[in-house]
Design a protein around this motif. Structure first.
Motif, PDB file in Angstrom:
ATOM      1  N   PHE A  84       0.843  -1.193   0.000  1.00  0.00           N
ATOM      2  CA  PHE A  84       0.000   0.000   0.000  1.00  0.00           C
ATOM      3  C   PHE A  84       0.879   1.244   0.000  1.00  0.00           C
ATOM      4  O   PHE A  84       0.672   2.180  -0.790  1.00  0.00           O
ATOM      5  CB  PHE A  84      -0.906  -0.049   1.228  1.00  0.00           C
ATOM      6  CG  PHE A  84      -1.907   1.078   1.326  1.00  0.00           C
ATOM      7  CD1 PHE A  84      -2.302   1.800   0.216  1.00  0.00           C
ATOM      8  CD2 PHE A  84      -2.485   1.386   2.544  1.00  0.00           C
ATOM      9  CE1 PHE A  84      -3.235   2.823   0.318  1.00  0.00           C
ATOM     10  CE2 PHE A  84      -3.421   2.399   2.659  1.00  0.00           C
ATOM     11  CZ  PHE A  84      -3.794   3.130   1.534  1.00  0.00           C
ATOM     12  N   ARG A  85       1.885   1.252   0.856  1.00  0.00           N
ATOM     13  CA  ARG A  85       2.785   2.403   0.945  1.00  0.00           C
ATOM     14  C   ARG A  85       3.670   2.538  -0.290  1.00  0.00           C
ATOM     15  O   ARG A  85       4.119   3.622  -0.627  1.00  0.00           O
ATOM     16  CB  ARG A  85       3.626   2.307   2.219  1.00  0.00           C
ATOM     17  CG  ARG A  85       2.837   2.674   3.465  1.00  0.00           C
ATOM     18  CD  ARG A  85       3.513   2.184   4.740  1.00  0.00           C
ATOM     19  NE  ARG A  85       2.779   2.639   5.914  1.00  0.00           N
ATOM     20  CZ  ARG A  85       1.635   2.095   6.334  1.00  0.00           C
ATOM     21  NH1 ARG A  85       1.119   1.067   5.687  1.00  0.00           N
ATOM     22  NH2 ARG A  85       1.022   2.561   7.412  1.00  0.00           N
ATOM     23  N   GLN A  86       3.921   1.424  -0.953  1.00  0.00           N
ATOM     24  CA  GLN A  86       4.690   1.456  -2.202  1.00  0.00           C
ATOM     25  C   GLN A  86       3.815   1.816  -3.407  1.00  0.00           C
ATOM     26  O   GLN A  86       4.317   1.879  -4.528  1.00  0.00           O
ATOM     27  CB  GLN A  86       5.325   0.081  -2.452  1.00  0.00           C
ATOM     28  CG  GLN A  86       6.401  -0.320  -1.455  1.00  0.00           C
ATOM     29  CD  GLN A  86       6.879  -1.745  -1.697  1.00  0.00           C
ATOM     30  OE1 GLN A  86       6.085  -2.669  -1.870  1.00  0.00           O
ATOM     31  NE2 GLN A  86       8.189  -1.922  -1.720  1.00  0.00           N
ATOM     32  N   GLU A  91      -1.384  -5.395  -5.985  1.00  0.00           N
ATOM     33  CA  GLU A  91      -0.754  -6.447  -5.188  1.00  0.00           C
ATOM     34  C   GLU A  91      -1.244  -6.379  -3.745  1.00  0.00           C
ATOM     35  O   GLU A  91      -1.498  -7.417  -3.108  1.00  0.00           O
ATOM     36  CB  GLU A  91       0.767  -6.300  -5.233  1.00  0.00           C
ATOM     37  CG  GLU A  91       1.364  -6.547  -6.618  1.00  0.00           C
ATOM     38  CD  GLU A  91       2.857  -6.267  -6.662  1.00  0.00           C
ATOM     39  OE1 GLU A  91       3.546  -6.621  -5.684  1.00  0.00           O
ATOM     40  OE2 GLU A  91       3.325  -5.707  -7.657  1.00  0.00           O
ATOM     41  N   ALA A  92      -1.382  -5.168  -3.225  1.00  0.00           N
ATOM     42  CA  ALA A  92      -1.861  -4.995  -1.849  1.00  0.00           C
ATOM     43  C   ALA A  92      -3.272  -5.538  -1.687  1.00  0.00           C
ATOM     44  O   ALA A  92      -3.598  -6.162  -0.668  1.00  0.00           O
ATOM     45  CB  ALA A  92      -1.809  -3.525  -1.461  1.00  0.00           C
ATOM     46  N   CYS A 116      -7.361   1.193  -0.926  1.00  0.00           N
ATOM     47  CA  CYS A 116      -6.600   0.545  -2.003  1.00  0.00           C
ATOM     48  C   CYS A 116      -7.477   0.316  -3.227  1.00  0.00           C
ATOM     49  O   CYS A 116      -7.062   0.588  -4.363  1.00  0.00           O
ATOM     50  CB  CYS A 116      -6.077  -0.806  -1.516  1.00  0.00           C
ATOM     51  SG  CYS A 116      -4.303  -0.838  -1.284  1.00  0.00           S
ATOM     52  N   LEU A 117      -8.670  -0.204  -3.015  1.00  0.00           N
ATOM     53  CA  LEU A 117      -9.594  -0.446  -4.122  1.00  0.00           C
ATOM     54  C   LEU A 117      -9.922   0.849  -4.851  1.00  0.00           C
ATOM     55  O   LEU A 117      -9.957   0.889  -6.089  1.00  0.00           O
ATOM     56  CB  LEU A 117     -10.888  -1.086  -3.599  1.00  0.00           C
ATOM     57  CG  LEU A 117     -10.800  -2.553  -3.154  1.00  0.00           C
ATOM     58  CD1 LEU A 117     -12.091  -2.973  -2.461  1.00  0.00           C
ATOM     59  CD2 LEU A 117     -10.514  -3.470  -4.343  1.00  0.00           C
ATOM     60  N   ALA A 118     -10.140   1.915  -4.082  1.00  0.00           N
ATOM     61  CA  ALA A 118     -10.468   3.205  -4.694  1.00  0.00           C
ATOM     62  C   ALA A 118      -9.298   3.734  -5.516  1.00  0.00           C
ATOM     63  O   ALA A 118      -9.483   4.228  -6.637  1.00  0.00           O
ATOM     64  CB  ALA A 118     -10.873   4.210  -3.620  1.00  0.00           C
ATOM     65  N   LYS A 125     -15.790  -3.543  -7.636  1.00  0.00           N
ATOM     66  CA  LYS A 125     -15.503  -4.390  -6.474  1.00  0.00           C
ATOM     67  C   LYS A 125     -16.007  -3.724  -5.198  1.00  0.00           C
ATOM     68  O   LYS A 125     -16.557  -4.395  -4.310  1.00  0.00           O
ATOM     69  CB  LYS A 125     -14.003  -4.660  -6.375  1.00  0.00           C
ATOM     70  CG  LYS A 125     -13.602  -5.542  -5.203  1.00  0.00           C
ATOM     71  CD  LYS A 125     -14.210  -6.929  -5.285  1.00  0.00           C
ATOM     72  CE  LYS A 125     -13.750  -7.807  -4.137  1.00  0.00           C
ATOM     73  NZ  LYS A 125     -14.339  -9.156  -4.192  1.00  0.00           N
ATOM     74  N   ILE A 126     -15.824  -2.408  -5.087  1.00  0.00           N
ATOM     75  CA  ILE A 126     -16.308  -1.683  -3.905  1.00  0.00           C
ATOM     76  C   ILE A 126     -17.822  -1.845  -3.776  1.00  0.00           C
ATOM     77  O   ILE A 126     -18.354  -2.105  -2.698  1.00  0.00           O
ATOM     78  CB  ILE A 126     -15.924  -0.189  -3.980  1.00  0.00           C
ATOM     79  CG1 ILE A 126     -14.397  -0.033  -3.887  1.00  0.00           C
ATOM     80  CG2 ILE A 126     -16.605   0.602  -2.854  1.00  0.00           C
ATOM     81  CD1 ILE A 126     -13.905   1.371  -4.180  1.00  0.00           C
TER      82      ILE A 126
END
Length: 207
Positions: A84-86, A91-92, A116-118, A125-126
């Protein structure tokens, strides 16, 4: 021997030899002889300073935990947080989903997963998660805003409005309110209601 590696890691750390300590701790993480709680204690000590540029050590230790203890939610969740931070959102997402599959009651993970999804623009997916997340977070402004944005970005502005209204109801942050009002203005504009669009644009500019 995992127990020996654990002792060596503590010894070298006390001696100030950080490289030798890390090598021993990594070996302990890979061992089946070391308890999960002991491994998590090691991992937490390295994850304290996690930022947008994760270290090789943080990534290696997390991967070691995932490999040795695949049933532990913490390994998947930590790797998801690293990615997430990368800004490796796709992948997250996979690792957040694995962590939540193991323990769906991890509410903090749900929020990061939604962000992450957003950011990956996985709006459909959300929306698929709508029932689950509205039950878990009925009064969470960020969650309602995320759902509203998902509907707006999939060409369903009318459905987005109800979530934007909930989002603005549950936040007292003026910056967040301004973002929500701007989104509501976009939704009304997409619906062809210029008057309402102007009204909420005006509200946004006041914040």
């Amino acid at each position: 021997n995992g127990a020996v590696q654990l002792m060596l890691g503590n010894y070298y750390a006390a001696q100030g030899d950080s490289k030798a300590a890390y090598d021993a701790q990594l070996a302990a993480m890979r061992s089946q002889d070391v308890s999960l709680e002991q491994k998590l204690s090691i991992l937490r000590s390295y994850m304290v300073n996690l930022n947008n540029q994760p270290t090789t050590q943080q990534i290696e230790l997390t991967q070691a935990l995932m490999d040795a203890n695949p049933d532990a939610m913490e390994g998947w969740a930590t790797m998801a947080s690293i990615q997430f931070r990368q800004q490796k959102y796709d992948e997250a997402i996979v690792n957040f989903e694995k962590a939540l599959e193991i323990d769906p009651a991890q509410y903090a993970l749900w929020q990061d997963y939604l962000v992450c999804l957003a950011r990956a623009k996985r709006y459909t997916k959300i929306i698929e998660l709508e029932k689950d997340i509205t039950e878990i977070f009925p009064t969470n402004s960020m969650v309602n805003h995320t759902l509203g944005s998902a509907y707006l970005n999939t060409g369903k502005p009318a459905q987005s409005i109800k979530y934007f209204e909930k989002a603005v109801k549950y936040t007292y942050d003026k910056t967040e309110q301004a973002h929500i009002y701007n989104a509501m203005s976009e939704a009304y504009e997409a619906m062809g209601d210029a008057e309402k669009a102007a009204e909420y644009r005006k509200k946004a500019n006041k914040k």
